[in-house]
Write a protein that holds these residues in place. Structure first.
Motif, PDB file in Angstrom:
ATOM      1  N   TYR A 360       0.876  -1.167   0.000  1.00  0.00           N
ATOM      2  CA  TYR A 360       0.000   0.000   0.000  1.00  0.00           C
ATOM      3  C   TYR A 360       0.914   1.219   0.000  1.00  0.00           C
ATOM      4  O   TYR A 360       1.476   1.595   1.014  1.00  0.00           O
ATOM      5  N   VAL A 390      -7.691  -2.304  -7.902  1.00  0.00           N
ATOM      6  CA  VAL A 390      -8.434  -2.089  -6.664  1.00  0.00           C
ATOM      7  C   VAL A 390      -9.917  -1.928  -6.996  1.00  0.00           C
ATOM      8  O   VAL A 390     -10.287  -1.094  -7.844  1.00  0.00           O
ATOM      9  N   ALA A 399      -9.156   5.699  -5.048  1.00  0.00           N
ATOM     10  CA  ALA A 399      -8.467   4.513  -4.530  1.00  0.00           C
ATOM     11  C   ALA A 399      -6.957   4.728  -4.483  1.00  0.00           C
ATOM     12  O   ALA A 399      -6.394   5.387  -5.362  1.00  0.00           O
ATOM     13  N   TRP A 419     -11.621  -1.111  -1.885  1.00  0.00           N
ATOM     14  CA  TRP A 419     -11.537   0.242  -1.319  1.00  0.00           C
ATOM     15  C   TRP A 419     -12.956   0.703  -1.043  1.00  0.00           C
ATOM     16  O   TRP A 419     -13.742   0.963  -1.933  1.00  0.00           O
ATOM     17  N   LEU A 424      -9.477   0.375   3.391  1.00  0.00           N
ATOM     18  CA  LEU A 424      -8.933  -0.681   2.541  1.00  0.00           C
ATOM     19  C   LEU A 424      -9.209  -2.055   3.150  1.00  0.00           C
ATOM     20  O   LEU A 424      -9.077  -2.257   4.362  1.00  0.00           O
TER      21      LEU A 424
END
Length: 473
Positions: A360, A390, A399, A419, A424
């Motif tokens: 991330y 995502v 996102a 998302w 998340l």
């Protein structure tokens, strides 16, 4: 007659606490012993009991060997039977125990630090204290020590010492018992036994701590006392008699460790003599490693051990040809990954295996850093970075960017990254989505996924400090 009966009863009452204590110490050692004793007990139990699982490779040696050889990184059929503080004498009986209860392995690696070629440092306090070996084996060792007049074993009252340990007399165990009280150490020792079982016998150096001291050892001469030379040769002979390939490895020590020319000469002379006596014997001296791959002046930490095990596997691929991973090996790898504090070593643990690491990227520059410099610096060129899609819900904000690295080098997608308004989430197969909330601020979030059993191994966060990623607390 009545007086005699009373006297007997009083004597019984006086001796009863001693007898109870003696029985307790004999039958409940895990409840009060400390130091390396639980590992010696595990070693005794596994070598003297039959198992369905068969091992092709076993490791013998002392603490440096126990720390260096990582069974889960080598193969599923590798077992580390090295014990801290032991010499060739104790290891010969370890090998005999193993062969008495198991099929012979194909290969036996043997490694000792020099000091264990010329003295016993833990014969009484660990080998005898833990009751690692049987009475007949202990007597053989004592007879050999007497024959060679070995001063590191023959204390002033060595037969009294022998009887005290052999009979579990309180004078040798009362200190540990008093420090532990009843059953105080049982849970800790049971956990230690489970951990050594999980990691195939390796218990020393399972740490990411790095040696920061300046003092390193200097070796002037290689020498082997006659007692330990005899047992060293007995190990090799026992291997050859049972069709086992013996491999002697002098393990790498930290850069800066000194070996004089005289040391190198005496080392080569000794092992040349051994090679002449045993032509099939292999002897390898691995070059030094950087200090940050050790936790002290001799013992590798988890990073050094993984590095060495990968190099050994590359050097002798025929010994570690079993590439399929079993459930025990996967559990050990997962546990090692959980303990990691550096991204590059997580990637080295999963390299060649069906694991995935998701990133991330809150900083927004991880891709450029990884492809421009880190991939080469971390020596993971075979593991390319790829973009992970995502799934964004309608009401969620823009996102974040998620990146992935597969241990197999393929662009696989083992999980859905979601998302949502709540943040998340990561979803494996048909499992419930799990929240993924890395530490706040300027960090790189990380998830390790075991694709063999579809499980999340760990979640970590790293901050970029002084041009390096540091585990966020």
């Amino acid at each position: 007659m009545k007086k005699i009966g009373k006297l007997v009863f009083k004597c019984f009452c006086v001796l009863l606490p001693f007898v109870v204590l003696w029985c307790y110490m004999r039958s409940h050692m895990l409840a009060f012993v400390d130091d390396e004793t639980p590992y010696y007990i595990w070693n005794r139990e596994i070598t003297n009991s039959e198992r369905e699982k068969q091992y092709r490779v076993i490791i013998l040696g002392d603490s440096v060997a126990n720390a260096a050889y990582v069974p889960e990184a080598l193969s599923r059929d590798t077992l580390n039977l090295a014990l801290g503080g032991t010499t060739p004498m104790a290891n010969y009986y370890t090998l005999r125990d193993w062969l008495d209860h198991h099929p012979a392995p194909e290969v036996c690696y043997i490694s000792f630090v020099d000091g264990h070629f010329y003295q016993e440092s833990t014969f009484w306090t660990r080998t005898m204290y833990s009751h690692r070996f049987r009475l007949s084996q202990n007597l053989e060792m004592m007879e050999a020590a007497i024959s060679y007049k070995e001063p590191s074993i023959l204390t002033e009252h060595y037969w009294l010492e022998f009887l005290s340990y052999q009979l579990y007399l309180p004078n040798k165990y009362i200190a540990s018992f008093m420090n532990a009280s009843f059953n105080q150490r049982y849970k800790t020792n049971s956990v230690a036994m489970q951990a050594i079982e999980l990691h195939g016998g390796r218990y020393i150096g399972r740490t990411t701590a790095e040696y920061t001291g300046k003092e390193l050892e200097a070796w002037e001469e290689f020498r082997v006392n006659p007692l330990f030379d005899e047992y060293y040769r007995k190990i090799i002979t026992l291997c050859l008699e049972n069709g086992i390939t013996p491999r002697i490895v002098k393990l790498p020590l930290p850069e800066g460790t000194k070996f004089s020319d005289h040391y190198k000469k005496t080392f080569e002379e000794y092992f040349e003599e051994l090679r002449n006596a045993y032509p099939s014997l292999t002897v390898d001296w691995f070059p030094a490693y950087p200090k940050d791959l050790y936790f002290d002046t001799r013992h590798m930490n988890s990073h050094g051990a993984l590095q060495f095990s990968m190099e050994l596997k590359e050097h002798y691929p025929e010994d570690f040809r079993t590439t399929e991973l079993d459930a025990e090996q996967l559990a050990a790898i997962d546990d090692s990954v959980k303990a990691e504090n550096k991204i590059e070593w997580i990637l080295k643990w999963i390299s060649g295996k069906d694991y995935t690491v998701l990133f991330y990227d809150q900083r927004g520059n991880f891709q450029s850093m990884y492809e421009d410099r880190l991939q080469e610096d971390w020596a993971v060129e075979a593991l390319p970075l790829y973009s992970v899609p995502v799934d964004r819900t309608e009401k969620a904000p823009e996102a974040p960017h998620i990146w992935g690295i597969s241990g197999t080098g393929e662009h696989t997608l083992p999980a859905k990254v979601l998302w949502t308004e709540e943040g998340l989430k990561v979803q494996l197969d048909d499992q419930e989505p799990r929240p993924w909330a890395p530490a706040s601020g300027d960090v790189l979030g990380l998830i390790v996924i075991n694709n063999y059993n579809q499980s999340i191994v760990c979640m970590k966060s790293f901050r970029y400090v002084d041009e390096a990623f540091t585990l966020a607390q």
